[in-house]
Motif scaffolding. Sequence first.
Motif, PDB file in Angstrom:
ATOM      1  N   VAL A 154      11.008   0.679   7.177  1.00  0.00           N
ATOM      2  CA  VAL A 154      11.344  -0.331   8.194  1.00  0.00           C
ATOM      3  C   VAL A 154      10.664  -1.641   7.819  1.00  0.00           C
ATOM      4  N   LEU A 155      11.476  -2.678   7.650  1.00  0.00           N
ATOM      5  CA  LEU A 155      10.963  -4.005   7.332  1.00  0.00           C
ATOM      6  C   LEU A 155      10.109  -4.557   8.459  1.00  0.00           C
ATOM      7  N   ASP A 156       9.355  -5.619   8.180  1.00  0.00           N
ATOM      8  CA  ASP A 156       8.521  -6.256   9.189  1.00  0.00           C
ATOM      9  C   ASP A 156       9.319  -6.558  10.453  1.00  0.00           C
ATOM     10  N   GLN A 157       8.792  -6.091  11.582  1.00  0.00           N
ATOM     11  CA  GLN A 157       9.377  -6.359  12.893  1.00  0.00           C
ATOM     12  C   GLN A 157       8.321  -6.980  13.789  1.00  0.00           C
ATOM     13  N   SER A 197       5.346  -2.719  10.201  1.00  0.00           N
ATOM     14  CA  SER A 197       6.390  -2.107   9.384  1.00  0.00           C
ATOM     15  C   SER A 197       6.011  -0.672   9.100  1.00  0.00           C
ATOM     16  N   SER A 198       6.920   0.042   8.447  1.00  0.00           N
ATOM     17  CA  SER A 198       6.658   1.399   7.967  1.00  0.00           C
ATOM     18  C   SER A 198       7.383   1.554   6.633  1.00  0.00           C
ATOM     19  N   GLY A 236       0.795   0.440   9.987  1.00  0.00           N
ATOM     20  CA  GLY A 236       1.411  -0.485   9.055  1.00  0.00           C
ATOM     21  C   GLY A 236       1.492  -1.858   9.699  1.00  0.00           C
ATOM     22  N   MET A 237       0.355  -2.476   9.956  1.00  0.00           N
ATOM     23  CA  MET A 237       0.310  -3.791  10.584  1.00  0.00           C
ATOM     24  C   MET A 237       0.150  -4.840   9.490  1.00  0.00           C
TER      25      MET A 237
END
Length: 806
Positions: A515-518, A511-512, A493-494
Amino acid sequence: MRRLLLAGLAAFTALPALAATPAATLDLETIMANPDWIGQAVESPYWSADGQAIYYQLKRDGSQVRDLYRVDLASGRSEKLDPAAVAKADGPSVYDRTHRYAAFVRHGDVFLRTLADGRTVQVTQTVEDESAPQFSADSRALQYRSGDDWYSYDLARGVSAPVAVLKFADDPEQAKTGALEAEQLKLFSTLRQLKADKDAEQANARALAAADPGRAPQPFWLGDKIVAMDTELSPDGRWLLVVTRPKSYEAGRHPKVTHYVSDSGYAEDEDARVYVGRNEPAPQSLLLLDLRAHQQYPLSTDGLPGVKDDPLAAIRAQTVAALERAGKDDQAKALKAPDLRSVRIISSAEDGGGGGIAWSADGSNLAIQLRAIDNKDRWIASVDFVRHALVNQHRLHDEAWINWNFNDFGWLKDGRTLWYLSEETGYSQLYVKSLGGKAEALTSGRFEVSHPQLSEDGRWFYLRTNKVAPYSYDVYRVPSAGGELTRITHYQGMDGFELSPDGSRLAVLHSSPYVLDQLAVQSAAGGAPGDLTRTMKPAFTARDWIAPKIVQVPSSHGAGSIYAKYYGPADENATTRPAVIFVHGAGYTQDVTLGWSYYFREQMFHNLLVHKGYVVLDMDYRASEGYGRDWRDAIYRQMGHPELQDLLDGKAWLVKNHHVDPRRVGIYGGSYGGFMTEMALLRAPGQFAAGAALRPVSDWRLYNHEYTSDILNSPELDPHAYDISSPISYADQLADPLLIEHGLIDDNVMAADSIRLYQRFIELHKKDFWMSLYPMERHGFMHPDSWHDEYRRIDELFDTYVKPAK
């Protein structure tokens, strides 16, 4: 390397273990609340000028304000910058060829930094917003733009000056002498002497200006029939390319949206975008200005291969014949094919930075990307500076339409070799081509390549691809000279990446599903990443969310597999159950991925539905992104037809594999998903127990030109495509409960779409249809109260008409 896996909630390794809260306790109040309770996505990361830190933004809780953060890579410490620190922060930087200097824009002004000692000079301090800084080829000047005007800052002298003065008027010195003026000069010697003196002064001024670089340049008089759409300066300062359109162009009549709830207390109207076909986009032309010789040259597009063809000839002939049979000769004549197709160039006004114009680093070569206004051709042409002419380097033709994505292009470090993306094989791939030489594919396969970035040393291209599977995205790299495509990240999930200034590291957004963009950083050669942010909140991460299972639904219409996300209970049994099919919006988007979904509220709603006894299927139907050109083009001239086949195949798959009662399947979606919900109920009556259409397009004749004409051509030229693609054409077939929900100030899909269809249902004496209007919402709802009301009605619709056993 840590990988974000689909199974279960993907969380950061540094997060403490959290006790799971059963998702069954979810309610609509929670799901549709302000999403600040979930956490904040990391946005817009960029490297500091020295490459030792990364800046990023986070939305502030309870506000739309974005705060700027800086994370120091040596310590891993991240800090929110206060206003004083923001005033000293770097912006995204550009570098000169020697890497002695960096330049960036901060609060609309240009700054110059000497990298050796960190000394920073503010180059501009104006009320205008400067942009697009670039260094001259010899590293002696910093060039930047203000609007369509370009300036050059001399690094040694510390002086900034315009590189050209553009006047969109006729040159007063070149005004033709009329018969009366000529007679006056012939009769009166004093007038002749005055004219001679004026001519001499003007010639002397031109000579002094040419010999003195300290003077402002003489203006270019470009005529009063055109206006500028874009300008791009060559790094060597020799040339300026000007993109223009006719000054007389009018887009057409603007429909209105009405604000019924306003500050003033009065209903207030606002212009919206023009309908498709009311007027084609303005044709554009190119002017090449020689700033050294003070000459201007038009760059004709007449020689582009295929520019004189009519790719719509067959459709045109059918429509003209039908109009002539109906006695509408004037309309038939209006559809006559042009002798030369109009073109346009993607400009900086549209994409924020040059778009379809690419100069080589030394300014010796220029490439321009042009598109036919009928959307069927894309050309990449270089410029012959001796003949002042375009030289075609690549033509991409599509019988349907050229994708607005996958049009990146530029120059390798040698300044003589082009690189570009093309869908010519059916999938976006990366190519290189020397001027006059043959193209070479650097990547190939049944996957998509996007967002290419060339490394600082010119040896590597870094790319975003879904090579492993259509739903799995990561960073790969390939040698610019040709070679193996190698995977660099393993997130699946890039969502974005930025190369460090020296090309040694990557800043990666990943992200996944929950999970929001980290933000993470890792070596550009691969290896273990280091996570830099943790912005999820415990109230969200503590819940036991249902992991969507990615499945392949077989197509019964020869389309292969339709990828989908399935939400169901962990312990399925043979009990028959109801189902809901969710239809994503935008048409050309992708929701079946391993990253965070734009439809995160809907995903939580799907969790709620599962715990209420439903199963849910979310499909990347034909027209979705991520599956190649043919998947995208399948809907050409028949929107809503292949997609409906796929949705019905999804229903059949649920019935066969998950004990779904075929009489208890609901459907819903927003925007394009709302359109498809209406098409499903109206073109396949009896197949769905009920549907909810959110902000739907009900008549494509009312949508905008840029999107709709790609797929359906224009309504005047191709009326059949609009007839068969618009739900309003099938209004008489409504037989199942339909809920329509629309924002009244939607300026994308206007509420008139839904209101017109609603009136058709009234006149057709239909029943079981409802409409809910939201006075303060545009296309993308912003207010939690509206979100809650919208989904409360959907939930009630499904519980009433879908959930009960028939």
